[in-house]
Design an enzyme around this catalytic site. Structure first.
Site, mmCIF file in Angstrom:
data_model
loop_
_atom_site.group_PDB
_atom_site.id
_atom_site.type_symbol
_atom_site.label_atom_id
_atom_site.label_comp_id
_atom_site.label_asym_id
_atom_site.label_seq_id
_atom_site.Cartn_x
_atom_site.Cartn_y
_atom_site.Cartn_z
ATOM 1 N N TYR A 69 0.839 -1.211 0.000
ATOM 2 C CA TYR A 69 0.000 0.000 0.000
ATOM 3 C C TYR A 69 0.867 1.251 0.000
ATOM 4 C CZ TYR A 69 -3.757 3.176 1.543
ATOM 5 O OH TYR A 69 -4.660 4.211 1.652
ATOM 6 N N ASP A 70 1.832 1.315 0.936
ATOM 7 C CA ASP A 70 2.645 2.539 1.068
ATOM 8 C C ASP A 70 3.456 2.798 -0.202
ATOM 9 O OD1 ASP A 70 1.721 1.997 3.608
ATOM 10 O OD2 ASP A 70 3.641 2.294 4.617
ATOM 11 N N ASN A 72 -5.922 9.959 8.032
ATOM 12 C CA ASN A 72 -7.034 9.124 8.520
ATOM 13 C C ASN A 72 -8.371 9.861 8.531
ATOM 14 O OD1 ASN A 72 -4.402 8.215 9.655
ATOM 15 N ND2 ASN A 72 -5.645 6.522 10.408
ATOM 16 N N ARG A 114 -10.586 -0.628 10.444
ATOM 17 C CA ARG A 114 -9.841 0.564 10.864
ATOM 18 C C ARG A 114 -10.256 0.958 12.270
ATOM 19 N NH1 ARG A 114 -10.032 3.950 5.238
ATOM 20 N NH2 ARG A 114 -11.819 2.610 4.822
ATOM 21 N N VAL A 115 -9.443 1.820 12.878
ATOM 22 C CA VAL A 115 -9.574 1.996 14.323
ATOM 23 C C VAL A 115 -10.895 2.643 14.736
ATOM 24 C CG1 VAL A 115 -8.308 4.215 14.449
ATOM 25 C CG2 VAL A 115 -8.312 2.662 16.397
ATOM 26 N N ASN A 169 -13.711 0.069 14.268
ATOM 27 C CA ASN A 169 -13.549 -1.017 15.245
ATOM 28 C C ASN A 169 -13.986 -0.582 16.639
ATOM 29 O OD1 ASN A 169 -12.545 -2.873 13.459
ATOM 30 N ND2 ASN A 169 -10.559 -3.123 14.455
ATOM 31 N N GLN A 187 0.497 5.197 20.207
ATOM 32 C CA GLN A 187 0.659 5.719 18.838
ATOM 33 C C GLN A 187 -0.446 6.742 18.555
ATOM 34 O OE1 GLN A 187 -0.446 2.709 19.650
ATOM 35 N NE2 GLN A 187 -1.569 1.660 18.044
ATOM 36 N N ASP A 221 3.725 -0.332 12.075
ATOM 37 C CA ASP A 221 2.639 0.596 12.416
ATOM 38 C C ASP A 221 3.260 1.948 12.803
ATOM 39 O OD1 ASP A 221 -0.479 -0.164 13.531
ATOM 40 O OD2 ASP A 221 0.370 1.755 14.159
HETATM 41 P P1 NAD Z 1 -12.826 2.038 0.812
HETATM 42 O O1 NAD Z 1 -12.189 0.699 0.927
HETATM 43 O O2 NAD Z 1 -14.156 2.245 1.453
HETATM 44 O O3 NAD Z 1 -12.971 2.470 -0.712
HETATM 45 C C1 NAD Z 1 -12.165 1.973 -1.743
HETATM 46 C C2 NAD Z 1 -13.071 1.652 -2.913
HETATM 47 O O4 NAD Z 1 -12.265 1.184 -4.001
HETATM 48 C C3 NAD Z 1 -14.068 0.535 -2.590
HETATM 49 O O5 NAD Z 1 -15.354 0.891 -3.050
HETATM 50 C C4 NAD Z 1 -13.525 -0.656 -3.356
HETATM 51 O O6 NAD Z 1 -14.512 -1.618 -3.716
HETATM 52 C C5 NAD Z 1 -12.880 0.024 -4.550
HETATM 53 N N1 NAD Z 1 -11.842 -0.787 -5.173
HETATM 54 C C6 NAD Z 1 -10.825 -1.436 -4.567
HETATM 55 N N2 NAD Z 1 -10.092 -2.093 -5.490
HETATM 56 C C7 NAD Z 1 -10.648 -1.822 -6.689
HETATM 57 C C8 NAD Z 1 -10.367 -2.213 -8.032
HETATM 58 N N3 NAD Z 1 -9.337 -3.021 -8.308
HETATM 59 N N4 NAD Z 1 -11.148 -1.763 -9.025
HETATM 60 C C9 NAD Z 1 -12.229 -0.960 -8.763
HETATM 61 N N5 NAD Z 1 -12.544 -0.566 -7.517
HETATM 62 C C10 NAD Z 1 -11.776 -0.996 -6.495
HETATM 63 O O7 NAD Z 1 -11.753 3.096 1.370
HETATM 64 P P2 NAD Z 1 -11.827 4.675 1.500
HETATM 65 O O8 NAD Z 1 -11.470 4.999 2.891
HETATM 66 O O9 NAD Z 1 -13.092 5.183 0.926
HETATM 67 O O10 NAD Z 1 -10.596 5.109 0.589
HETATM 68 C C11 NAD Z 1 -10.763 5.724 -0.681
HETATM 69 C C12 NAD Z 1 -9.421 6.139 -1.234
HETATM 70 O O11 NAD Z 1 -8.839 7.109 -0.367
HETATM 71 C C13 NAD Z 1 -8.403 5.009 -1.369
HETATM 72 O O12 NAD Z 1 -7.647 5.202 -2.524
HETATM 73 C C14 NAD Z 1 -7.534 5.173 -0.147
HETATM 74 O O13 NAD Z 1 -6.244 4.670 -0.353
HETATM 75 C C15 NAD Z 1 -7.540 6.679 0.035
HETATM 76 N N6 NAD Z 1 -7.268 7.039 1.429
HETATM 77 C C16 NAD Z 1 -8.238 6.931 2.378
HETATM 78 C C17 NAD Z 1 -7.942 7.249 3.697
HETATM 79 C C18 NAD Z 1 -8.976 7.159 4.787
HETATM 80 O O14 NAD Z 1 -8.634 7.382 5.950
HETATM 81 N N7 NAD Z 1 -10.241 6.884 4.510
HETATM 82 C C19 NAD Z 1 -6.651 7.680 4.042
HETATM 83 C C20 NAD Z 1 -5.682 7.756 3.049
HETATM 84 C C21 NAD Z 1 -6.009 7.462 1.737
HETATM 85 N N1 UDP Z 2 -5.651 0.175 15.897
HETATM 86 C C1 UDP Z 2 -5.969 -0.269 17.176
HETATM 87 N N2 UDP Z 2 -7.038 -1.106 17.312
HETATM 88 C C2 UDP Z 2 -7.811 -1.499 16.264
HETATM 89 C C3 UDP Z 2 -7.494 -1.027 14.974
HETATM 90 C C4 UDP Z 2 -6.392 -0.197 14.829
HETATM 91 O O1 UDP Z 2 -5.305 0.072 18.156
HETATM 92 O O2 UDP Z 2 -8.773 -2.253 16.496
HETATM 93 C C5 UDP Z 2 -4.514 1.117 15.737
HETATM 94 C C6 UDP Z 2 -3.533 0.725 14.648
HETATM 95 O O3 UDP Z 2 -2.539 -0.148 15.173
HETATM 96 C C7 UDP Z 2 -2.969 2.080 14.271
HETATM 97 C C8 UDP Z 2 -4.121 3.044 14.495
HETATM 98 O O4 UDP Z 2 -5.045 2.348 15.331
HETATM 99 O O5 UDP Z 2 -1.913 2.436 15.132
HETATM 100 C C9 UDP Z 2 -4.828 3.449 13.197
HETATM 101 O O6 UDP Z 2 -5.150 2.263 12.511
HETATM 102 P P1 UDP Z 2 -5.993 2.235 11.156
HETATM 103 O O7 UDP Z 2 -6.010 0.826 10.672
HETATM 104 O O8 UDP Z 2 -7.296 2.901 11.374
HETATM 105 O O9 UDP Z 2 -5.190 3.190 10.159
HETATM 106 P P2 UDP Z 2 -3.630 3.340 9.779
HETATM 107 O O10 UDP Z 2 -2.809 2.417 10.622
HETATM 108 O O11 UDP Z 2 -3.584 2.974 8.351
HETATM 109 O O12 UDP Z 2 -3.344 4.749 10.069
#
Ligand code: NAD
Ligand code: UDP
Length: 309
Positions: free
Chosen positions: A144-145, A173, A185-186, A189, A208, A271
């Site tokens: 992902y990263d 986030n 996600r946190v 959850n 964290q 993490d």
């Molecule tokens: P989400 O998982 O709810 O949405 C992702 C969407 O992409 C889903 O509808 C999924 O079905 C679709 N998808 C996944 N793989 C696909 C593929 N191969 N072809 C077509 N569709 C596909 O997550 P989100 O939180 O809504 O995230 C949306 C975007 O924002 C993502 O690109 C994510 O990386 C980015 N983003 C979100 C956050 C956040 O905190 N929500 C943070 C950083 C980046």
């Molecule tokens: N986390 C947690 N309990 C959970 C889910 C996540 O303590 O049930 C922590 C996780 O280890 C991270 C932070 O919450 O440090 C945010 O996690 P999330 O998966 O939401 O997003 P990201 O790690 O991608 O920022």
């Protein structure tokens, strides 16, 4: 009428963005393979004359004349993006490549949804866009990263080589209604666990930190970024309020009046220890900053999960 493609439009953020774009009077094509997205997120739009849903994988080329492309397709939750790491890397590379090709062919402007994960486990705090990050290329988060880093690289390569009109946002986030209760996600959850009276799972010692942005604020920033005339980014979009996971858990326990206990689970690999956006650039270039404090956003999100579970 402008035609807009939203990939990942059935997901959490994407569905709110589709609502906003329909409200702004665009014709919206939502492309999603429903991997983590859900039809219920867009059910209310299905009969709208300016909305079209296409069930397709973004790694398969898509041809359509559009003016704007918001490329959000990609699983965003660690358990989901780690479930098939090769696929996640493929979505980031091939999916973004396909959308850039489409943008080039149509002369469309494309916005790429990147992430704070490009900073990895940061040594600079808060994170500014000029910080180049501390990312492990071979860990469990790397698909992902590093995937999002190559997405940014592809966007800039198209921009420099083909003058493609790009916009890059680094999302921190974000939470809110329409998150899948099973998402992992946190925020989702903790709220689901608190409402069900189950143990609240703190990973590691809970020290964290993260910065949590309410989805409506994010969508405003995304839209402003897309419609600004010439600033390509990358730009951070997030809420600069910073909380550790114990604070978040206790706030949710208090707000839900839950009797759930905190339990400690191993910290997943790589993490990040802390994360907070420096949003000076977004303020300067987009006149944007979040307006919804964590407590207010959590109230709305808790109300949603009470109906959802
Ligand atoms: P989400 O998982 O709810 O949405 C992702 C969407 O992409 C889903 O509808 C999924 O079905 C679709 N998808 C996944 N793989 C696909 C593929 N191969 N072809 C077509 N569709 C596909 O997550 P989100 O939180 O809504 O995230 C949306 C975007 O924002 C993502 O690109 C994510 O990386 C980015 N983003 C979100 C956050 C956040 O905190 N929500 C943070 C950083 C980046
Ligand atoms: N986390 C947690 N309990 C959970 C889910 C996540 O303590 O049930 C922590 C996780 O280890 C991270 C932070 O919450 O440090 C945010 O996690 P999330 O998966 O939401 O997003 P990201 O790690 O991608 O920022």
């Amino acid at each position: 009428m402008k035609r807009v493609l939203v990939t990942g439009g059935a997901g959490f953020v994407g569905s709110h963005l589709c609502d906003r774009l329909i409200g702004e009077g665009y014709y919206v094509i939502c492309l999603d393979n429903l991997f983590t997205g859900r039809l219920k997120n867009i059910a209310h739009l299905m009969k709208h004359p300016n909305f079209q849903f296409v069930e397709q994988d973004v790694t398969i080329p898509f041809k359509e004349k559009v003016d704007r492309i918001y490329n959000l397709a990609c699983p965003a939750s660690p358990p989901f993006y780690q479930a098939d790491m090769v696929n996640t890397a493929k979505v980031c590379f091939l999916g973004t490549l396909n959308m850039l090709e489409l943008a080039k062919e149509c002369g469309a402007r494309i916005l790429q949804a990147s992430t704070s994960e490009v900073y990895g486990d940061p040594h600079v705090h808060p994170q500014t866009e000029s910080y180049r990050g501390n990312v492990n290329p071979v860990g469990i988060r790397s698909c992902y990263d590093e995937g999002k880093r190559i997405s940014e690289t592809l966007c800039f390569s198209y921009h420099l080589q083909h003058e493609t009109d790009i916009r890059i946002i680094r999302i921190f986030n974000t939470y809110g209604p329409r998150m899948n209760p099973e998402d992992g996600r946190v925020v989702s959850n903790f709220i689901v666990q608190a409402l069900k009276g189950e143990d609240i799972t703190i990973y590691g010692d809970g020290s964290q930190t993260r910065s949590f942005c309410y989805v409506d604020d994010l969508v405003e920033g995304i839209y402003r970024m897309m419609e600004n005339p010439d600033f390509t980014g990358p730009v951070n979009l997030g809420n600069p309020g910073e909380f550790d996971m114990i604070q978040l858990a206790n706030l949710i326990l208090e707000m839900t009046k839950s009797k759930s206990r905190l339990v400690y689970r191993p910290l997943p690999g790589d993490d990040p220890a802390k994360r907070r956006p420096d949003i000076s650039l977004a303020k300067e270039k987009l006149n944007w900053e979040p307006s919804i404090p964590l407590k207010e956003g959590l109230e709305r999100t808790i109300a949603y999960f009470k109906e959802e579970i």
